[in-house]
Scaffold this active site. Structure first.
Site, PDB file in Angstrom:
ATOM      1  N   ASP A   1       0.855  -1.179   0.000  1.00  0.00           N
ATOM      2  CA  ASP A   1       0.000   0.000   0.000  1.00  0.00           C
ATOM      3  C   ASP A   1       0.897   1.236   0.000  1.00  0.00           C
ATOM      4  OD1 ASP A   1      -2.403   1.584   0.447  1.00  0.00           O
ATOM      5  OD2 ASP A   1      -3.241  -0.207   1.401  1.00  0.00           O
TER       6      ASP A   1
ATOM      7  N   ASP B   1      -3.002   4.600  -2.296  1.00  0.00           N
ATOM      8  CA  ASP B   1      -4.008   5.206  -1.429  1.00  0.00           C
ATOM      9  C   ASP B   1      -4.427   6.604  -1.927  1.00  0.00           C
ATOM     10  OD1 ASP B   1      -5.333   4.839   1.216  1.00  0.00           O
ATOM     11  OD2 ASP B   1      -4.256   6.678   1.717  1.00  0.00           O
TER      12      ASP B   1
ATOM     13  N   GLU C   1      -6.481   4.042  -5.842  1.00  0.00           N
ATOM     14  CA  GLU C   1      -7.767   4.243  -5.167  1.00  0.00           C
ATOM     15  C   GLU C   1      -8.263   5.636  -5.548  1.00  0.00           C
ATOM     16  OE1 GLU C   1      -9.794   4.531  -0.712  1.00  0.00           O
ATOM     17  OE2 GLU C   1      -7.824   5.350  -1.107  1.00  0.00           O
TER      18      GLU C   1
ATOM     19  N   HIS D   1     -11.349  -2.802   3.242  1.00  0.00           N
ATOM     20  CA  HIS D   1     -11.226  -2.474   4.674  1.00  0.00           C
ATOM     21  C   HIS D   1     -11.959  -1.188   5.074  1.00  0.00           C
ATOM     22  CE1 HIS D   1      -8.375   0.025   2.649  1.00  0.00           C
ATOM     23  NE2 HIS D   1      -8.175   0.724   3.742  1.00  0.00           N
ATOM     24  N   ASP D   2     -12.483  -0.451   4.106  1.00  0.00           N
ATOM     25  CA  ASP D   2     -13.215   0.783   4.401  1.00  0.00           C
ATOM     26  C   ASP D   2     -14.727   0.609   4.238  1.00  0.00           C
ATOM     27  OD1 ASP D   2     -10.817   2.267   4.728  1.00  0.00           O
ATOM     28  OD2 ASP D   2     -10.721   2.704   2.575  1.00  0.00           O
TER      29      ASP D   2
HETATM   30  C1  GLC Z   1      -7.889   5.453   2.029  1.00  0.00           C
HETATM   31  C2  GLC Z   1      -7.750   4.207   2.867  1.00  0.00           C
HETATM   32  C3  GLC Z   1      -8.358   4.477   4.210  1.00  0.00           C
HETATM   33  C4  GLC Z   1      -7.602   5.605   4.847  1.00  0.00           C
HETATM   34  C5  GLC Z   1      -7.567   6.849   3.951  1.00  0.00           C
HETATM   35  C6  GLC Z   1      -6.517   7.801   4.401  1.00  0.00           C
HETATM   36  O1  GLC Z   1      -9.208   5.754   1.741  1.00  0.00           O
HETATM   37  O2  GLC Z   1      -8.293   3.113   2.214  1.00  0.00           O
HETATM   38  O3  GLC Z   1      -8.359   3.340   5.029  1.00  0.00           O
HETATM   39  O4  GLC Z   1      -8.182   5.941   6.064  1.00  0.00           O
HETATM   40  O5  GLC Z   1      -7.245   6.524   2.621  1.00  0.00           O
HETATM   41  O6  GLC Z   1      -5.231   7.277   4.187  1.00  0.00           O
END
Ligand code: GLC
Length: 546
Positions: free
Chosen positions: A98, A200, A242, A316-317
């Site tokens: 990540d 991310d 993402e 995970h979110d």
């Molecule tokens: C992304 C991650 C999340 C995190 C955020 C800030 O959305 O998937 O878990 O809290 O970024 O890094």
């Protein structure tokens, strides 16, 4: 389309904190992951996407990194990380790390330096602005985890910018030194043999703070092209961004190989469909299959010839797939298998989130104190203070809170689901007595074995990887039906998304066709008549005979 290994790969996401705890301190770790590699090899996956394991104060469970070149002690050591890469490789599995570079932790040495003085060498690694005349923040931008995006730093009398928690200051991507540091760090990891990066919130790095542009800012694509050239461009790795803001048009910019940016992006249009226009994820809207199908078809069609889709129901979110789109009760097994078939037969690279393969469900903790997620806790405080009733906020958390996905992986029916003999950092879902890996391995009809069959299918049938997508029965409110075609090969995939028996009339071109049933969650279906009767959540894929 030039073929890539990741076109036919299946990715498994591990949230290390909740996967397997080998040293029994209550927190999952790298040794725990290594111990489960044989399990993952049996499942048949090709890649592990490992959520962050870097050194971190864990304000946001590792999405706040204080040292990109070391492993958090609760997760293990660099030597163990190297061992994980090597042990995974022996089983034909690659490790995708990540990459969290929109921001660092406030404990990262760059930030520790930056906040010391206005002329510090690292000052410009972050985004600083003077207060307004009355001392208030420069503007009204908000952070995703509640409050202002600006935090006042008394030492130098300026505000710094953070789109997430105040302990996650945003890096200044306009600074060429920041770009070079990140590139160097990426190459350092690539040289260790990793299989790529999940990036991310990468759509935020081209931001223009003073114009209030945060997502997909004007410098985003040049920055990605530059990153490609300086790091992974000449290596055969997978990169997935993402990008909450991606549209089919921008997804092509990211993932058209000719543009030399990323392999693919996670887009969230199907996820945000379930969010309330005003209250967002904290007020669940009834999920509408017609809308979901429209979004899926739009993305499948838009990226048919240019670019590539990443396919996922959860991570995970997000809430657990079976709780959001299926039935976590009576038809848990049937609906989890149906969701798996519906997703894995689409065109793109499928991602499985840990526990999805055994149909793990959302959780309901009795008290807000049982929750651990910074977003859930901050937003609970902010919203209840603003007058949202406790019960209504809890309903939002039950539906969409991030801890739904973060309860420990359920390995067996015993103590703490086999995750740890210590006290887990977050409670185990009580349903681990029925829902666990040991039970799923023993049961030939389990969700787990269904996932194995789908993964195998992708390896055996190029039509699953490269076939064209064609929707069927587009106006049917309960059934998601589509076809994949490659040359003479045709696969028809039919999914009942409802808990009712559905009778439907088949489109003319599918009538009186027969073939081989590739997967199903009731009795195999080998021939189609004029009408079809589907059991609750019934789903199957049929390879039509020529
Ligand atoms: C992304 C991650 C999340 C995190 C955020 C800030 O959305 O998937 O878990 O809290 O970024 O890094």
């Amino acid at each position: 389309m030039e073929k890539k290994w990741w076109h036919s790969a299946v990715i498994y996401q591990i949230y290390p904190r909740s996967f397997m705890d080998a040293d029994n301190d209550g927190i999952g770790d790298l040794a725990g992951v290594i111990g489960k590699l044989d399990y993952l090899a049996t499942l048949g996956i090709d890649v592990i996407w490992l959520s962050p394991v870097f050194r971190s104060p864990m304000d946001d469970n590792g999405y706040d990194i204080s040292d990109y070149h070391d492993i958090a002690p609760e997760f293990g050591t660099l030597a163990e990380m190297d061992r994980l890469i090597a042990e995974a490789a022996r089983r034909g599995i690659r490790i995708v790390m990540d990459l969290v570079v929109n921001h660092t932790s406030d404990e990262h040495p760059w930030f520790v330096e930056a906040r010391k003085s206005k002329d510090n060498l690292y000052r410009d690694y972050y985004i600083w602005r003077a207060p307004r005349a009355d001392g208030s923040p420069p503007d009204r931008q908000r952070a995703s985890f509640g409050g202002s995006a600006w935090e006042f730093d008394p030492a130098t009398g300026e505000y710094y910018y953070h789109l997430f928690s105040k302990r996650q200051p945003d890096l200044n991507w306009e600074n060429p030194q920041v770009q070079e540091e990140v590139h160097r760090m990426m190459n350092w990891w690539l040289d260790r043999g990793i299989g790529g990066f999940r990036m991310d919130v990468i759509d935020l790095i081209g931001k223009e703070v003073d114009r209030g542009i945060t997502t997909e800012g004007p410098r985003l694509h040049p920055l990605l092209q530059q990153m490609h050239a300086a790091t992974f461009g000449h290596r055969d790795v997978l990169t997935v961004g993402e990008t909450w803001s991606a549209t089919p048009e921008t997804a092509k910019l990211y993932s058209d190989p000719a543009r030399k940016e990323l392999s693919m992006v996670f887009q969230f249009e199907h996820v945000t469909l379930g969010h309330h226009p005003e209250h967002g994820k904290w007020q669940q809207r009834a999920f509408d299959l017609l809308e979901l199908k429209r979004v899926i078809t739009k993305w499948q069609t838009a990226l048919a010839d240019t670019g590539w889709n990443a396919l996922f129901w959860n991570n995970h979110d997000l809430p657990r797939a079976v709780s959001k789109y299926g039935d976590p009760g009576r038809y848990r097994v049937e609906s989890a298998k149906m969701l798996a078939t519906a997703l894995h037969c689409l065109k793109g690279t499928p991602y499985i989130y840990q526990g999805e393969e055994i149909g793990m469900t959302n959780v309901r903790f009795d008290a807000i104190e049982e929750y651990r997620d910074i977003e859930t806790l901050n937003l609970y405080r902010e919203r209840t203070a603003a007058g949202v009733p406790h019960e209504s906020m809890m309903e939002g958390i039950f539906a969409n809170g991030r801890d739904n996905a973060r309860t420990p992986m359920q390995w067996h029916a015993g103590e703490n689901a086999g995750f740890s003999t210590g006290t887990p950092w977050i409670q185990v879902n009580p349903n681990h007595r029925e829902i666990n890996v040991a039970a799923a391995l023993d049961d030939p009809n389990s969700i787990l074995h269904h996932y194995r069959a789908l993964i195998r299918l992708r390896k055996e049938r190029p039509v699953v990887v490269y076939g064209r997508y064609l929707p069927h029965l587009e106006d049917h409110p309960q059934v998601f039906a589509y076809e994949r075609r490659l040359g003479e090969e045709r696969i028809v995939v039919i999914n009942n998304f409802s808990g009712q028996t559905v009778e439907l009339e088949l489109p003319a071109e599918l009538r009186h066709r027969a073939g081989e049933c590739l997967v199903s969650n009731y009795a195999p279906v080998r021939r189609l008549g004029e009408r079809l009767s589907l059991h609750p959540f019934e789903s199957f894929a049929l390879a039509l005979a020529a």
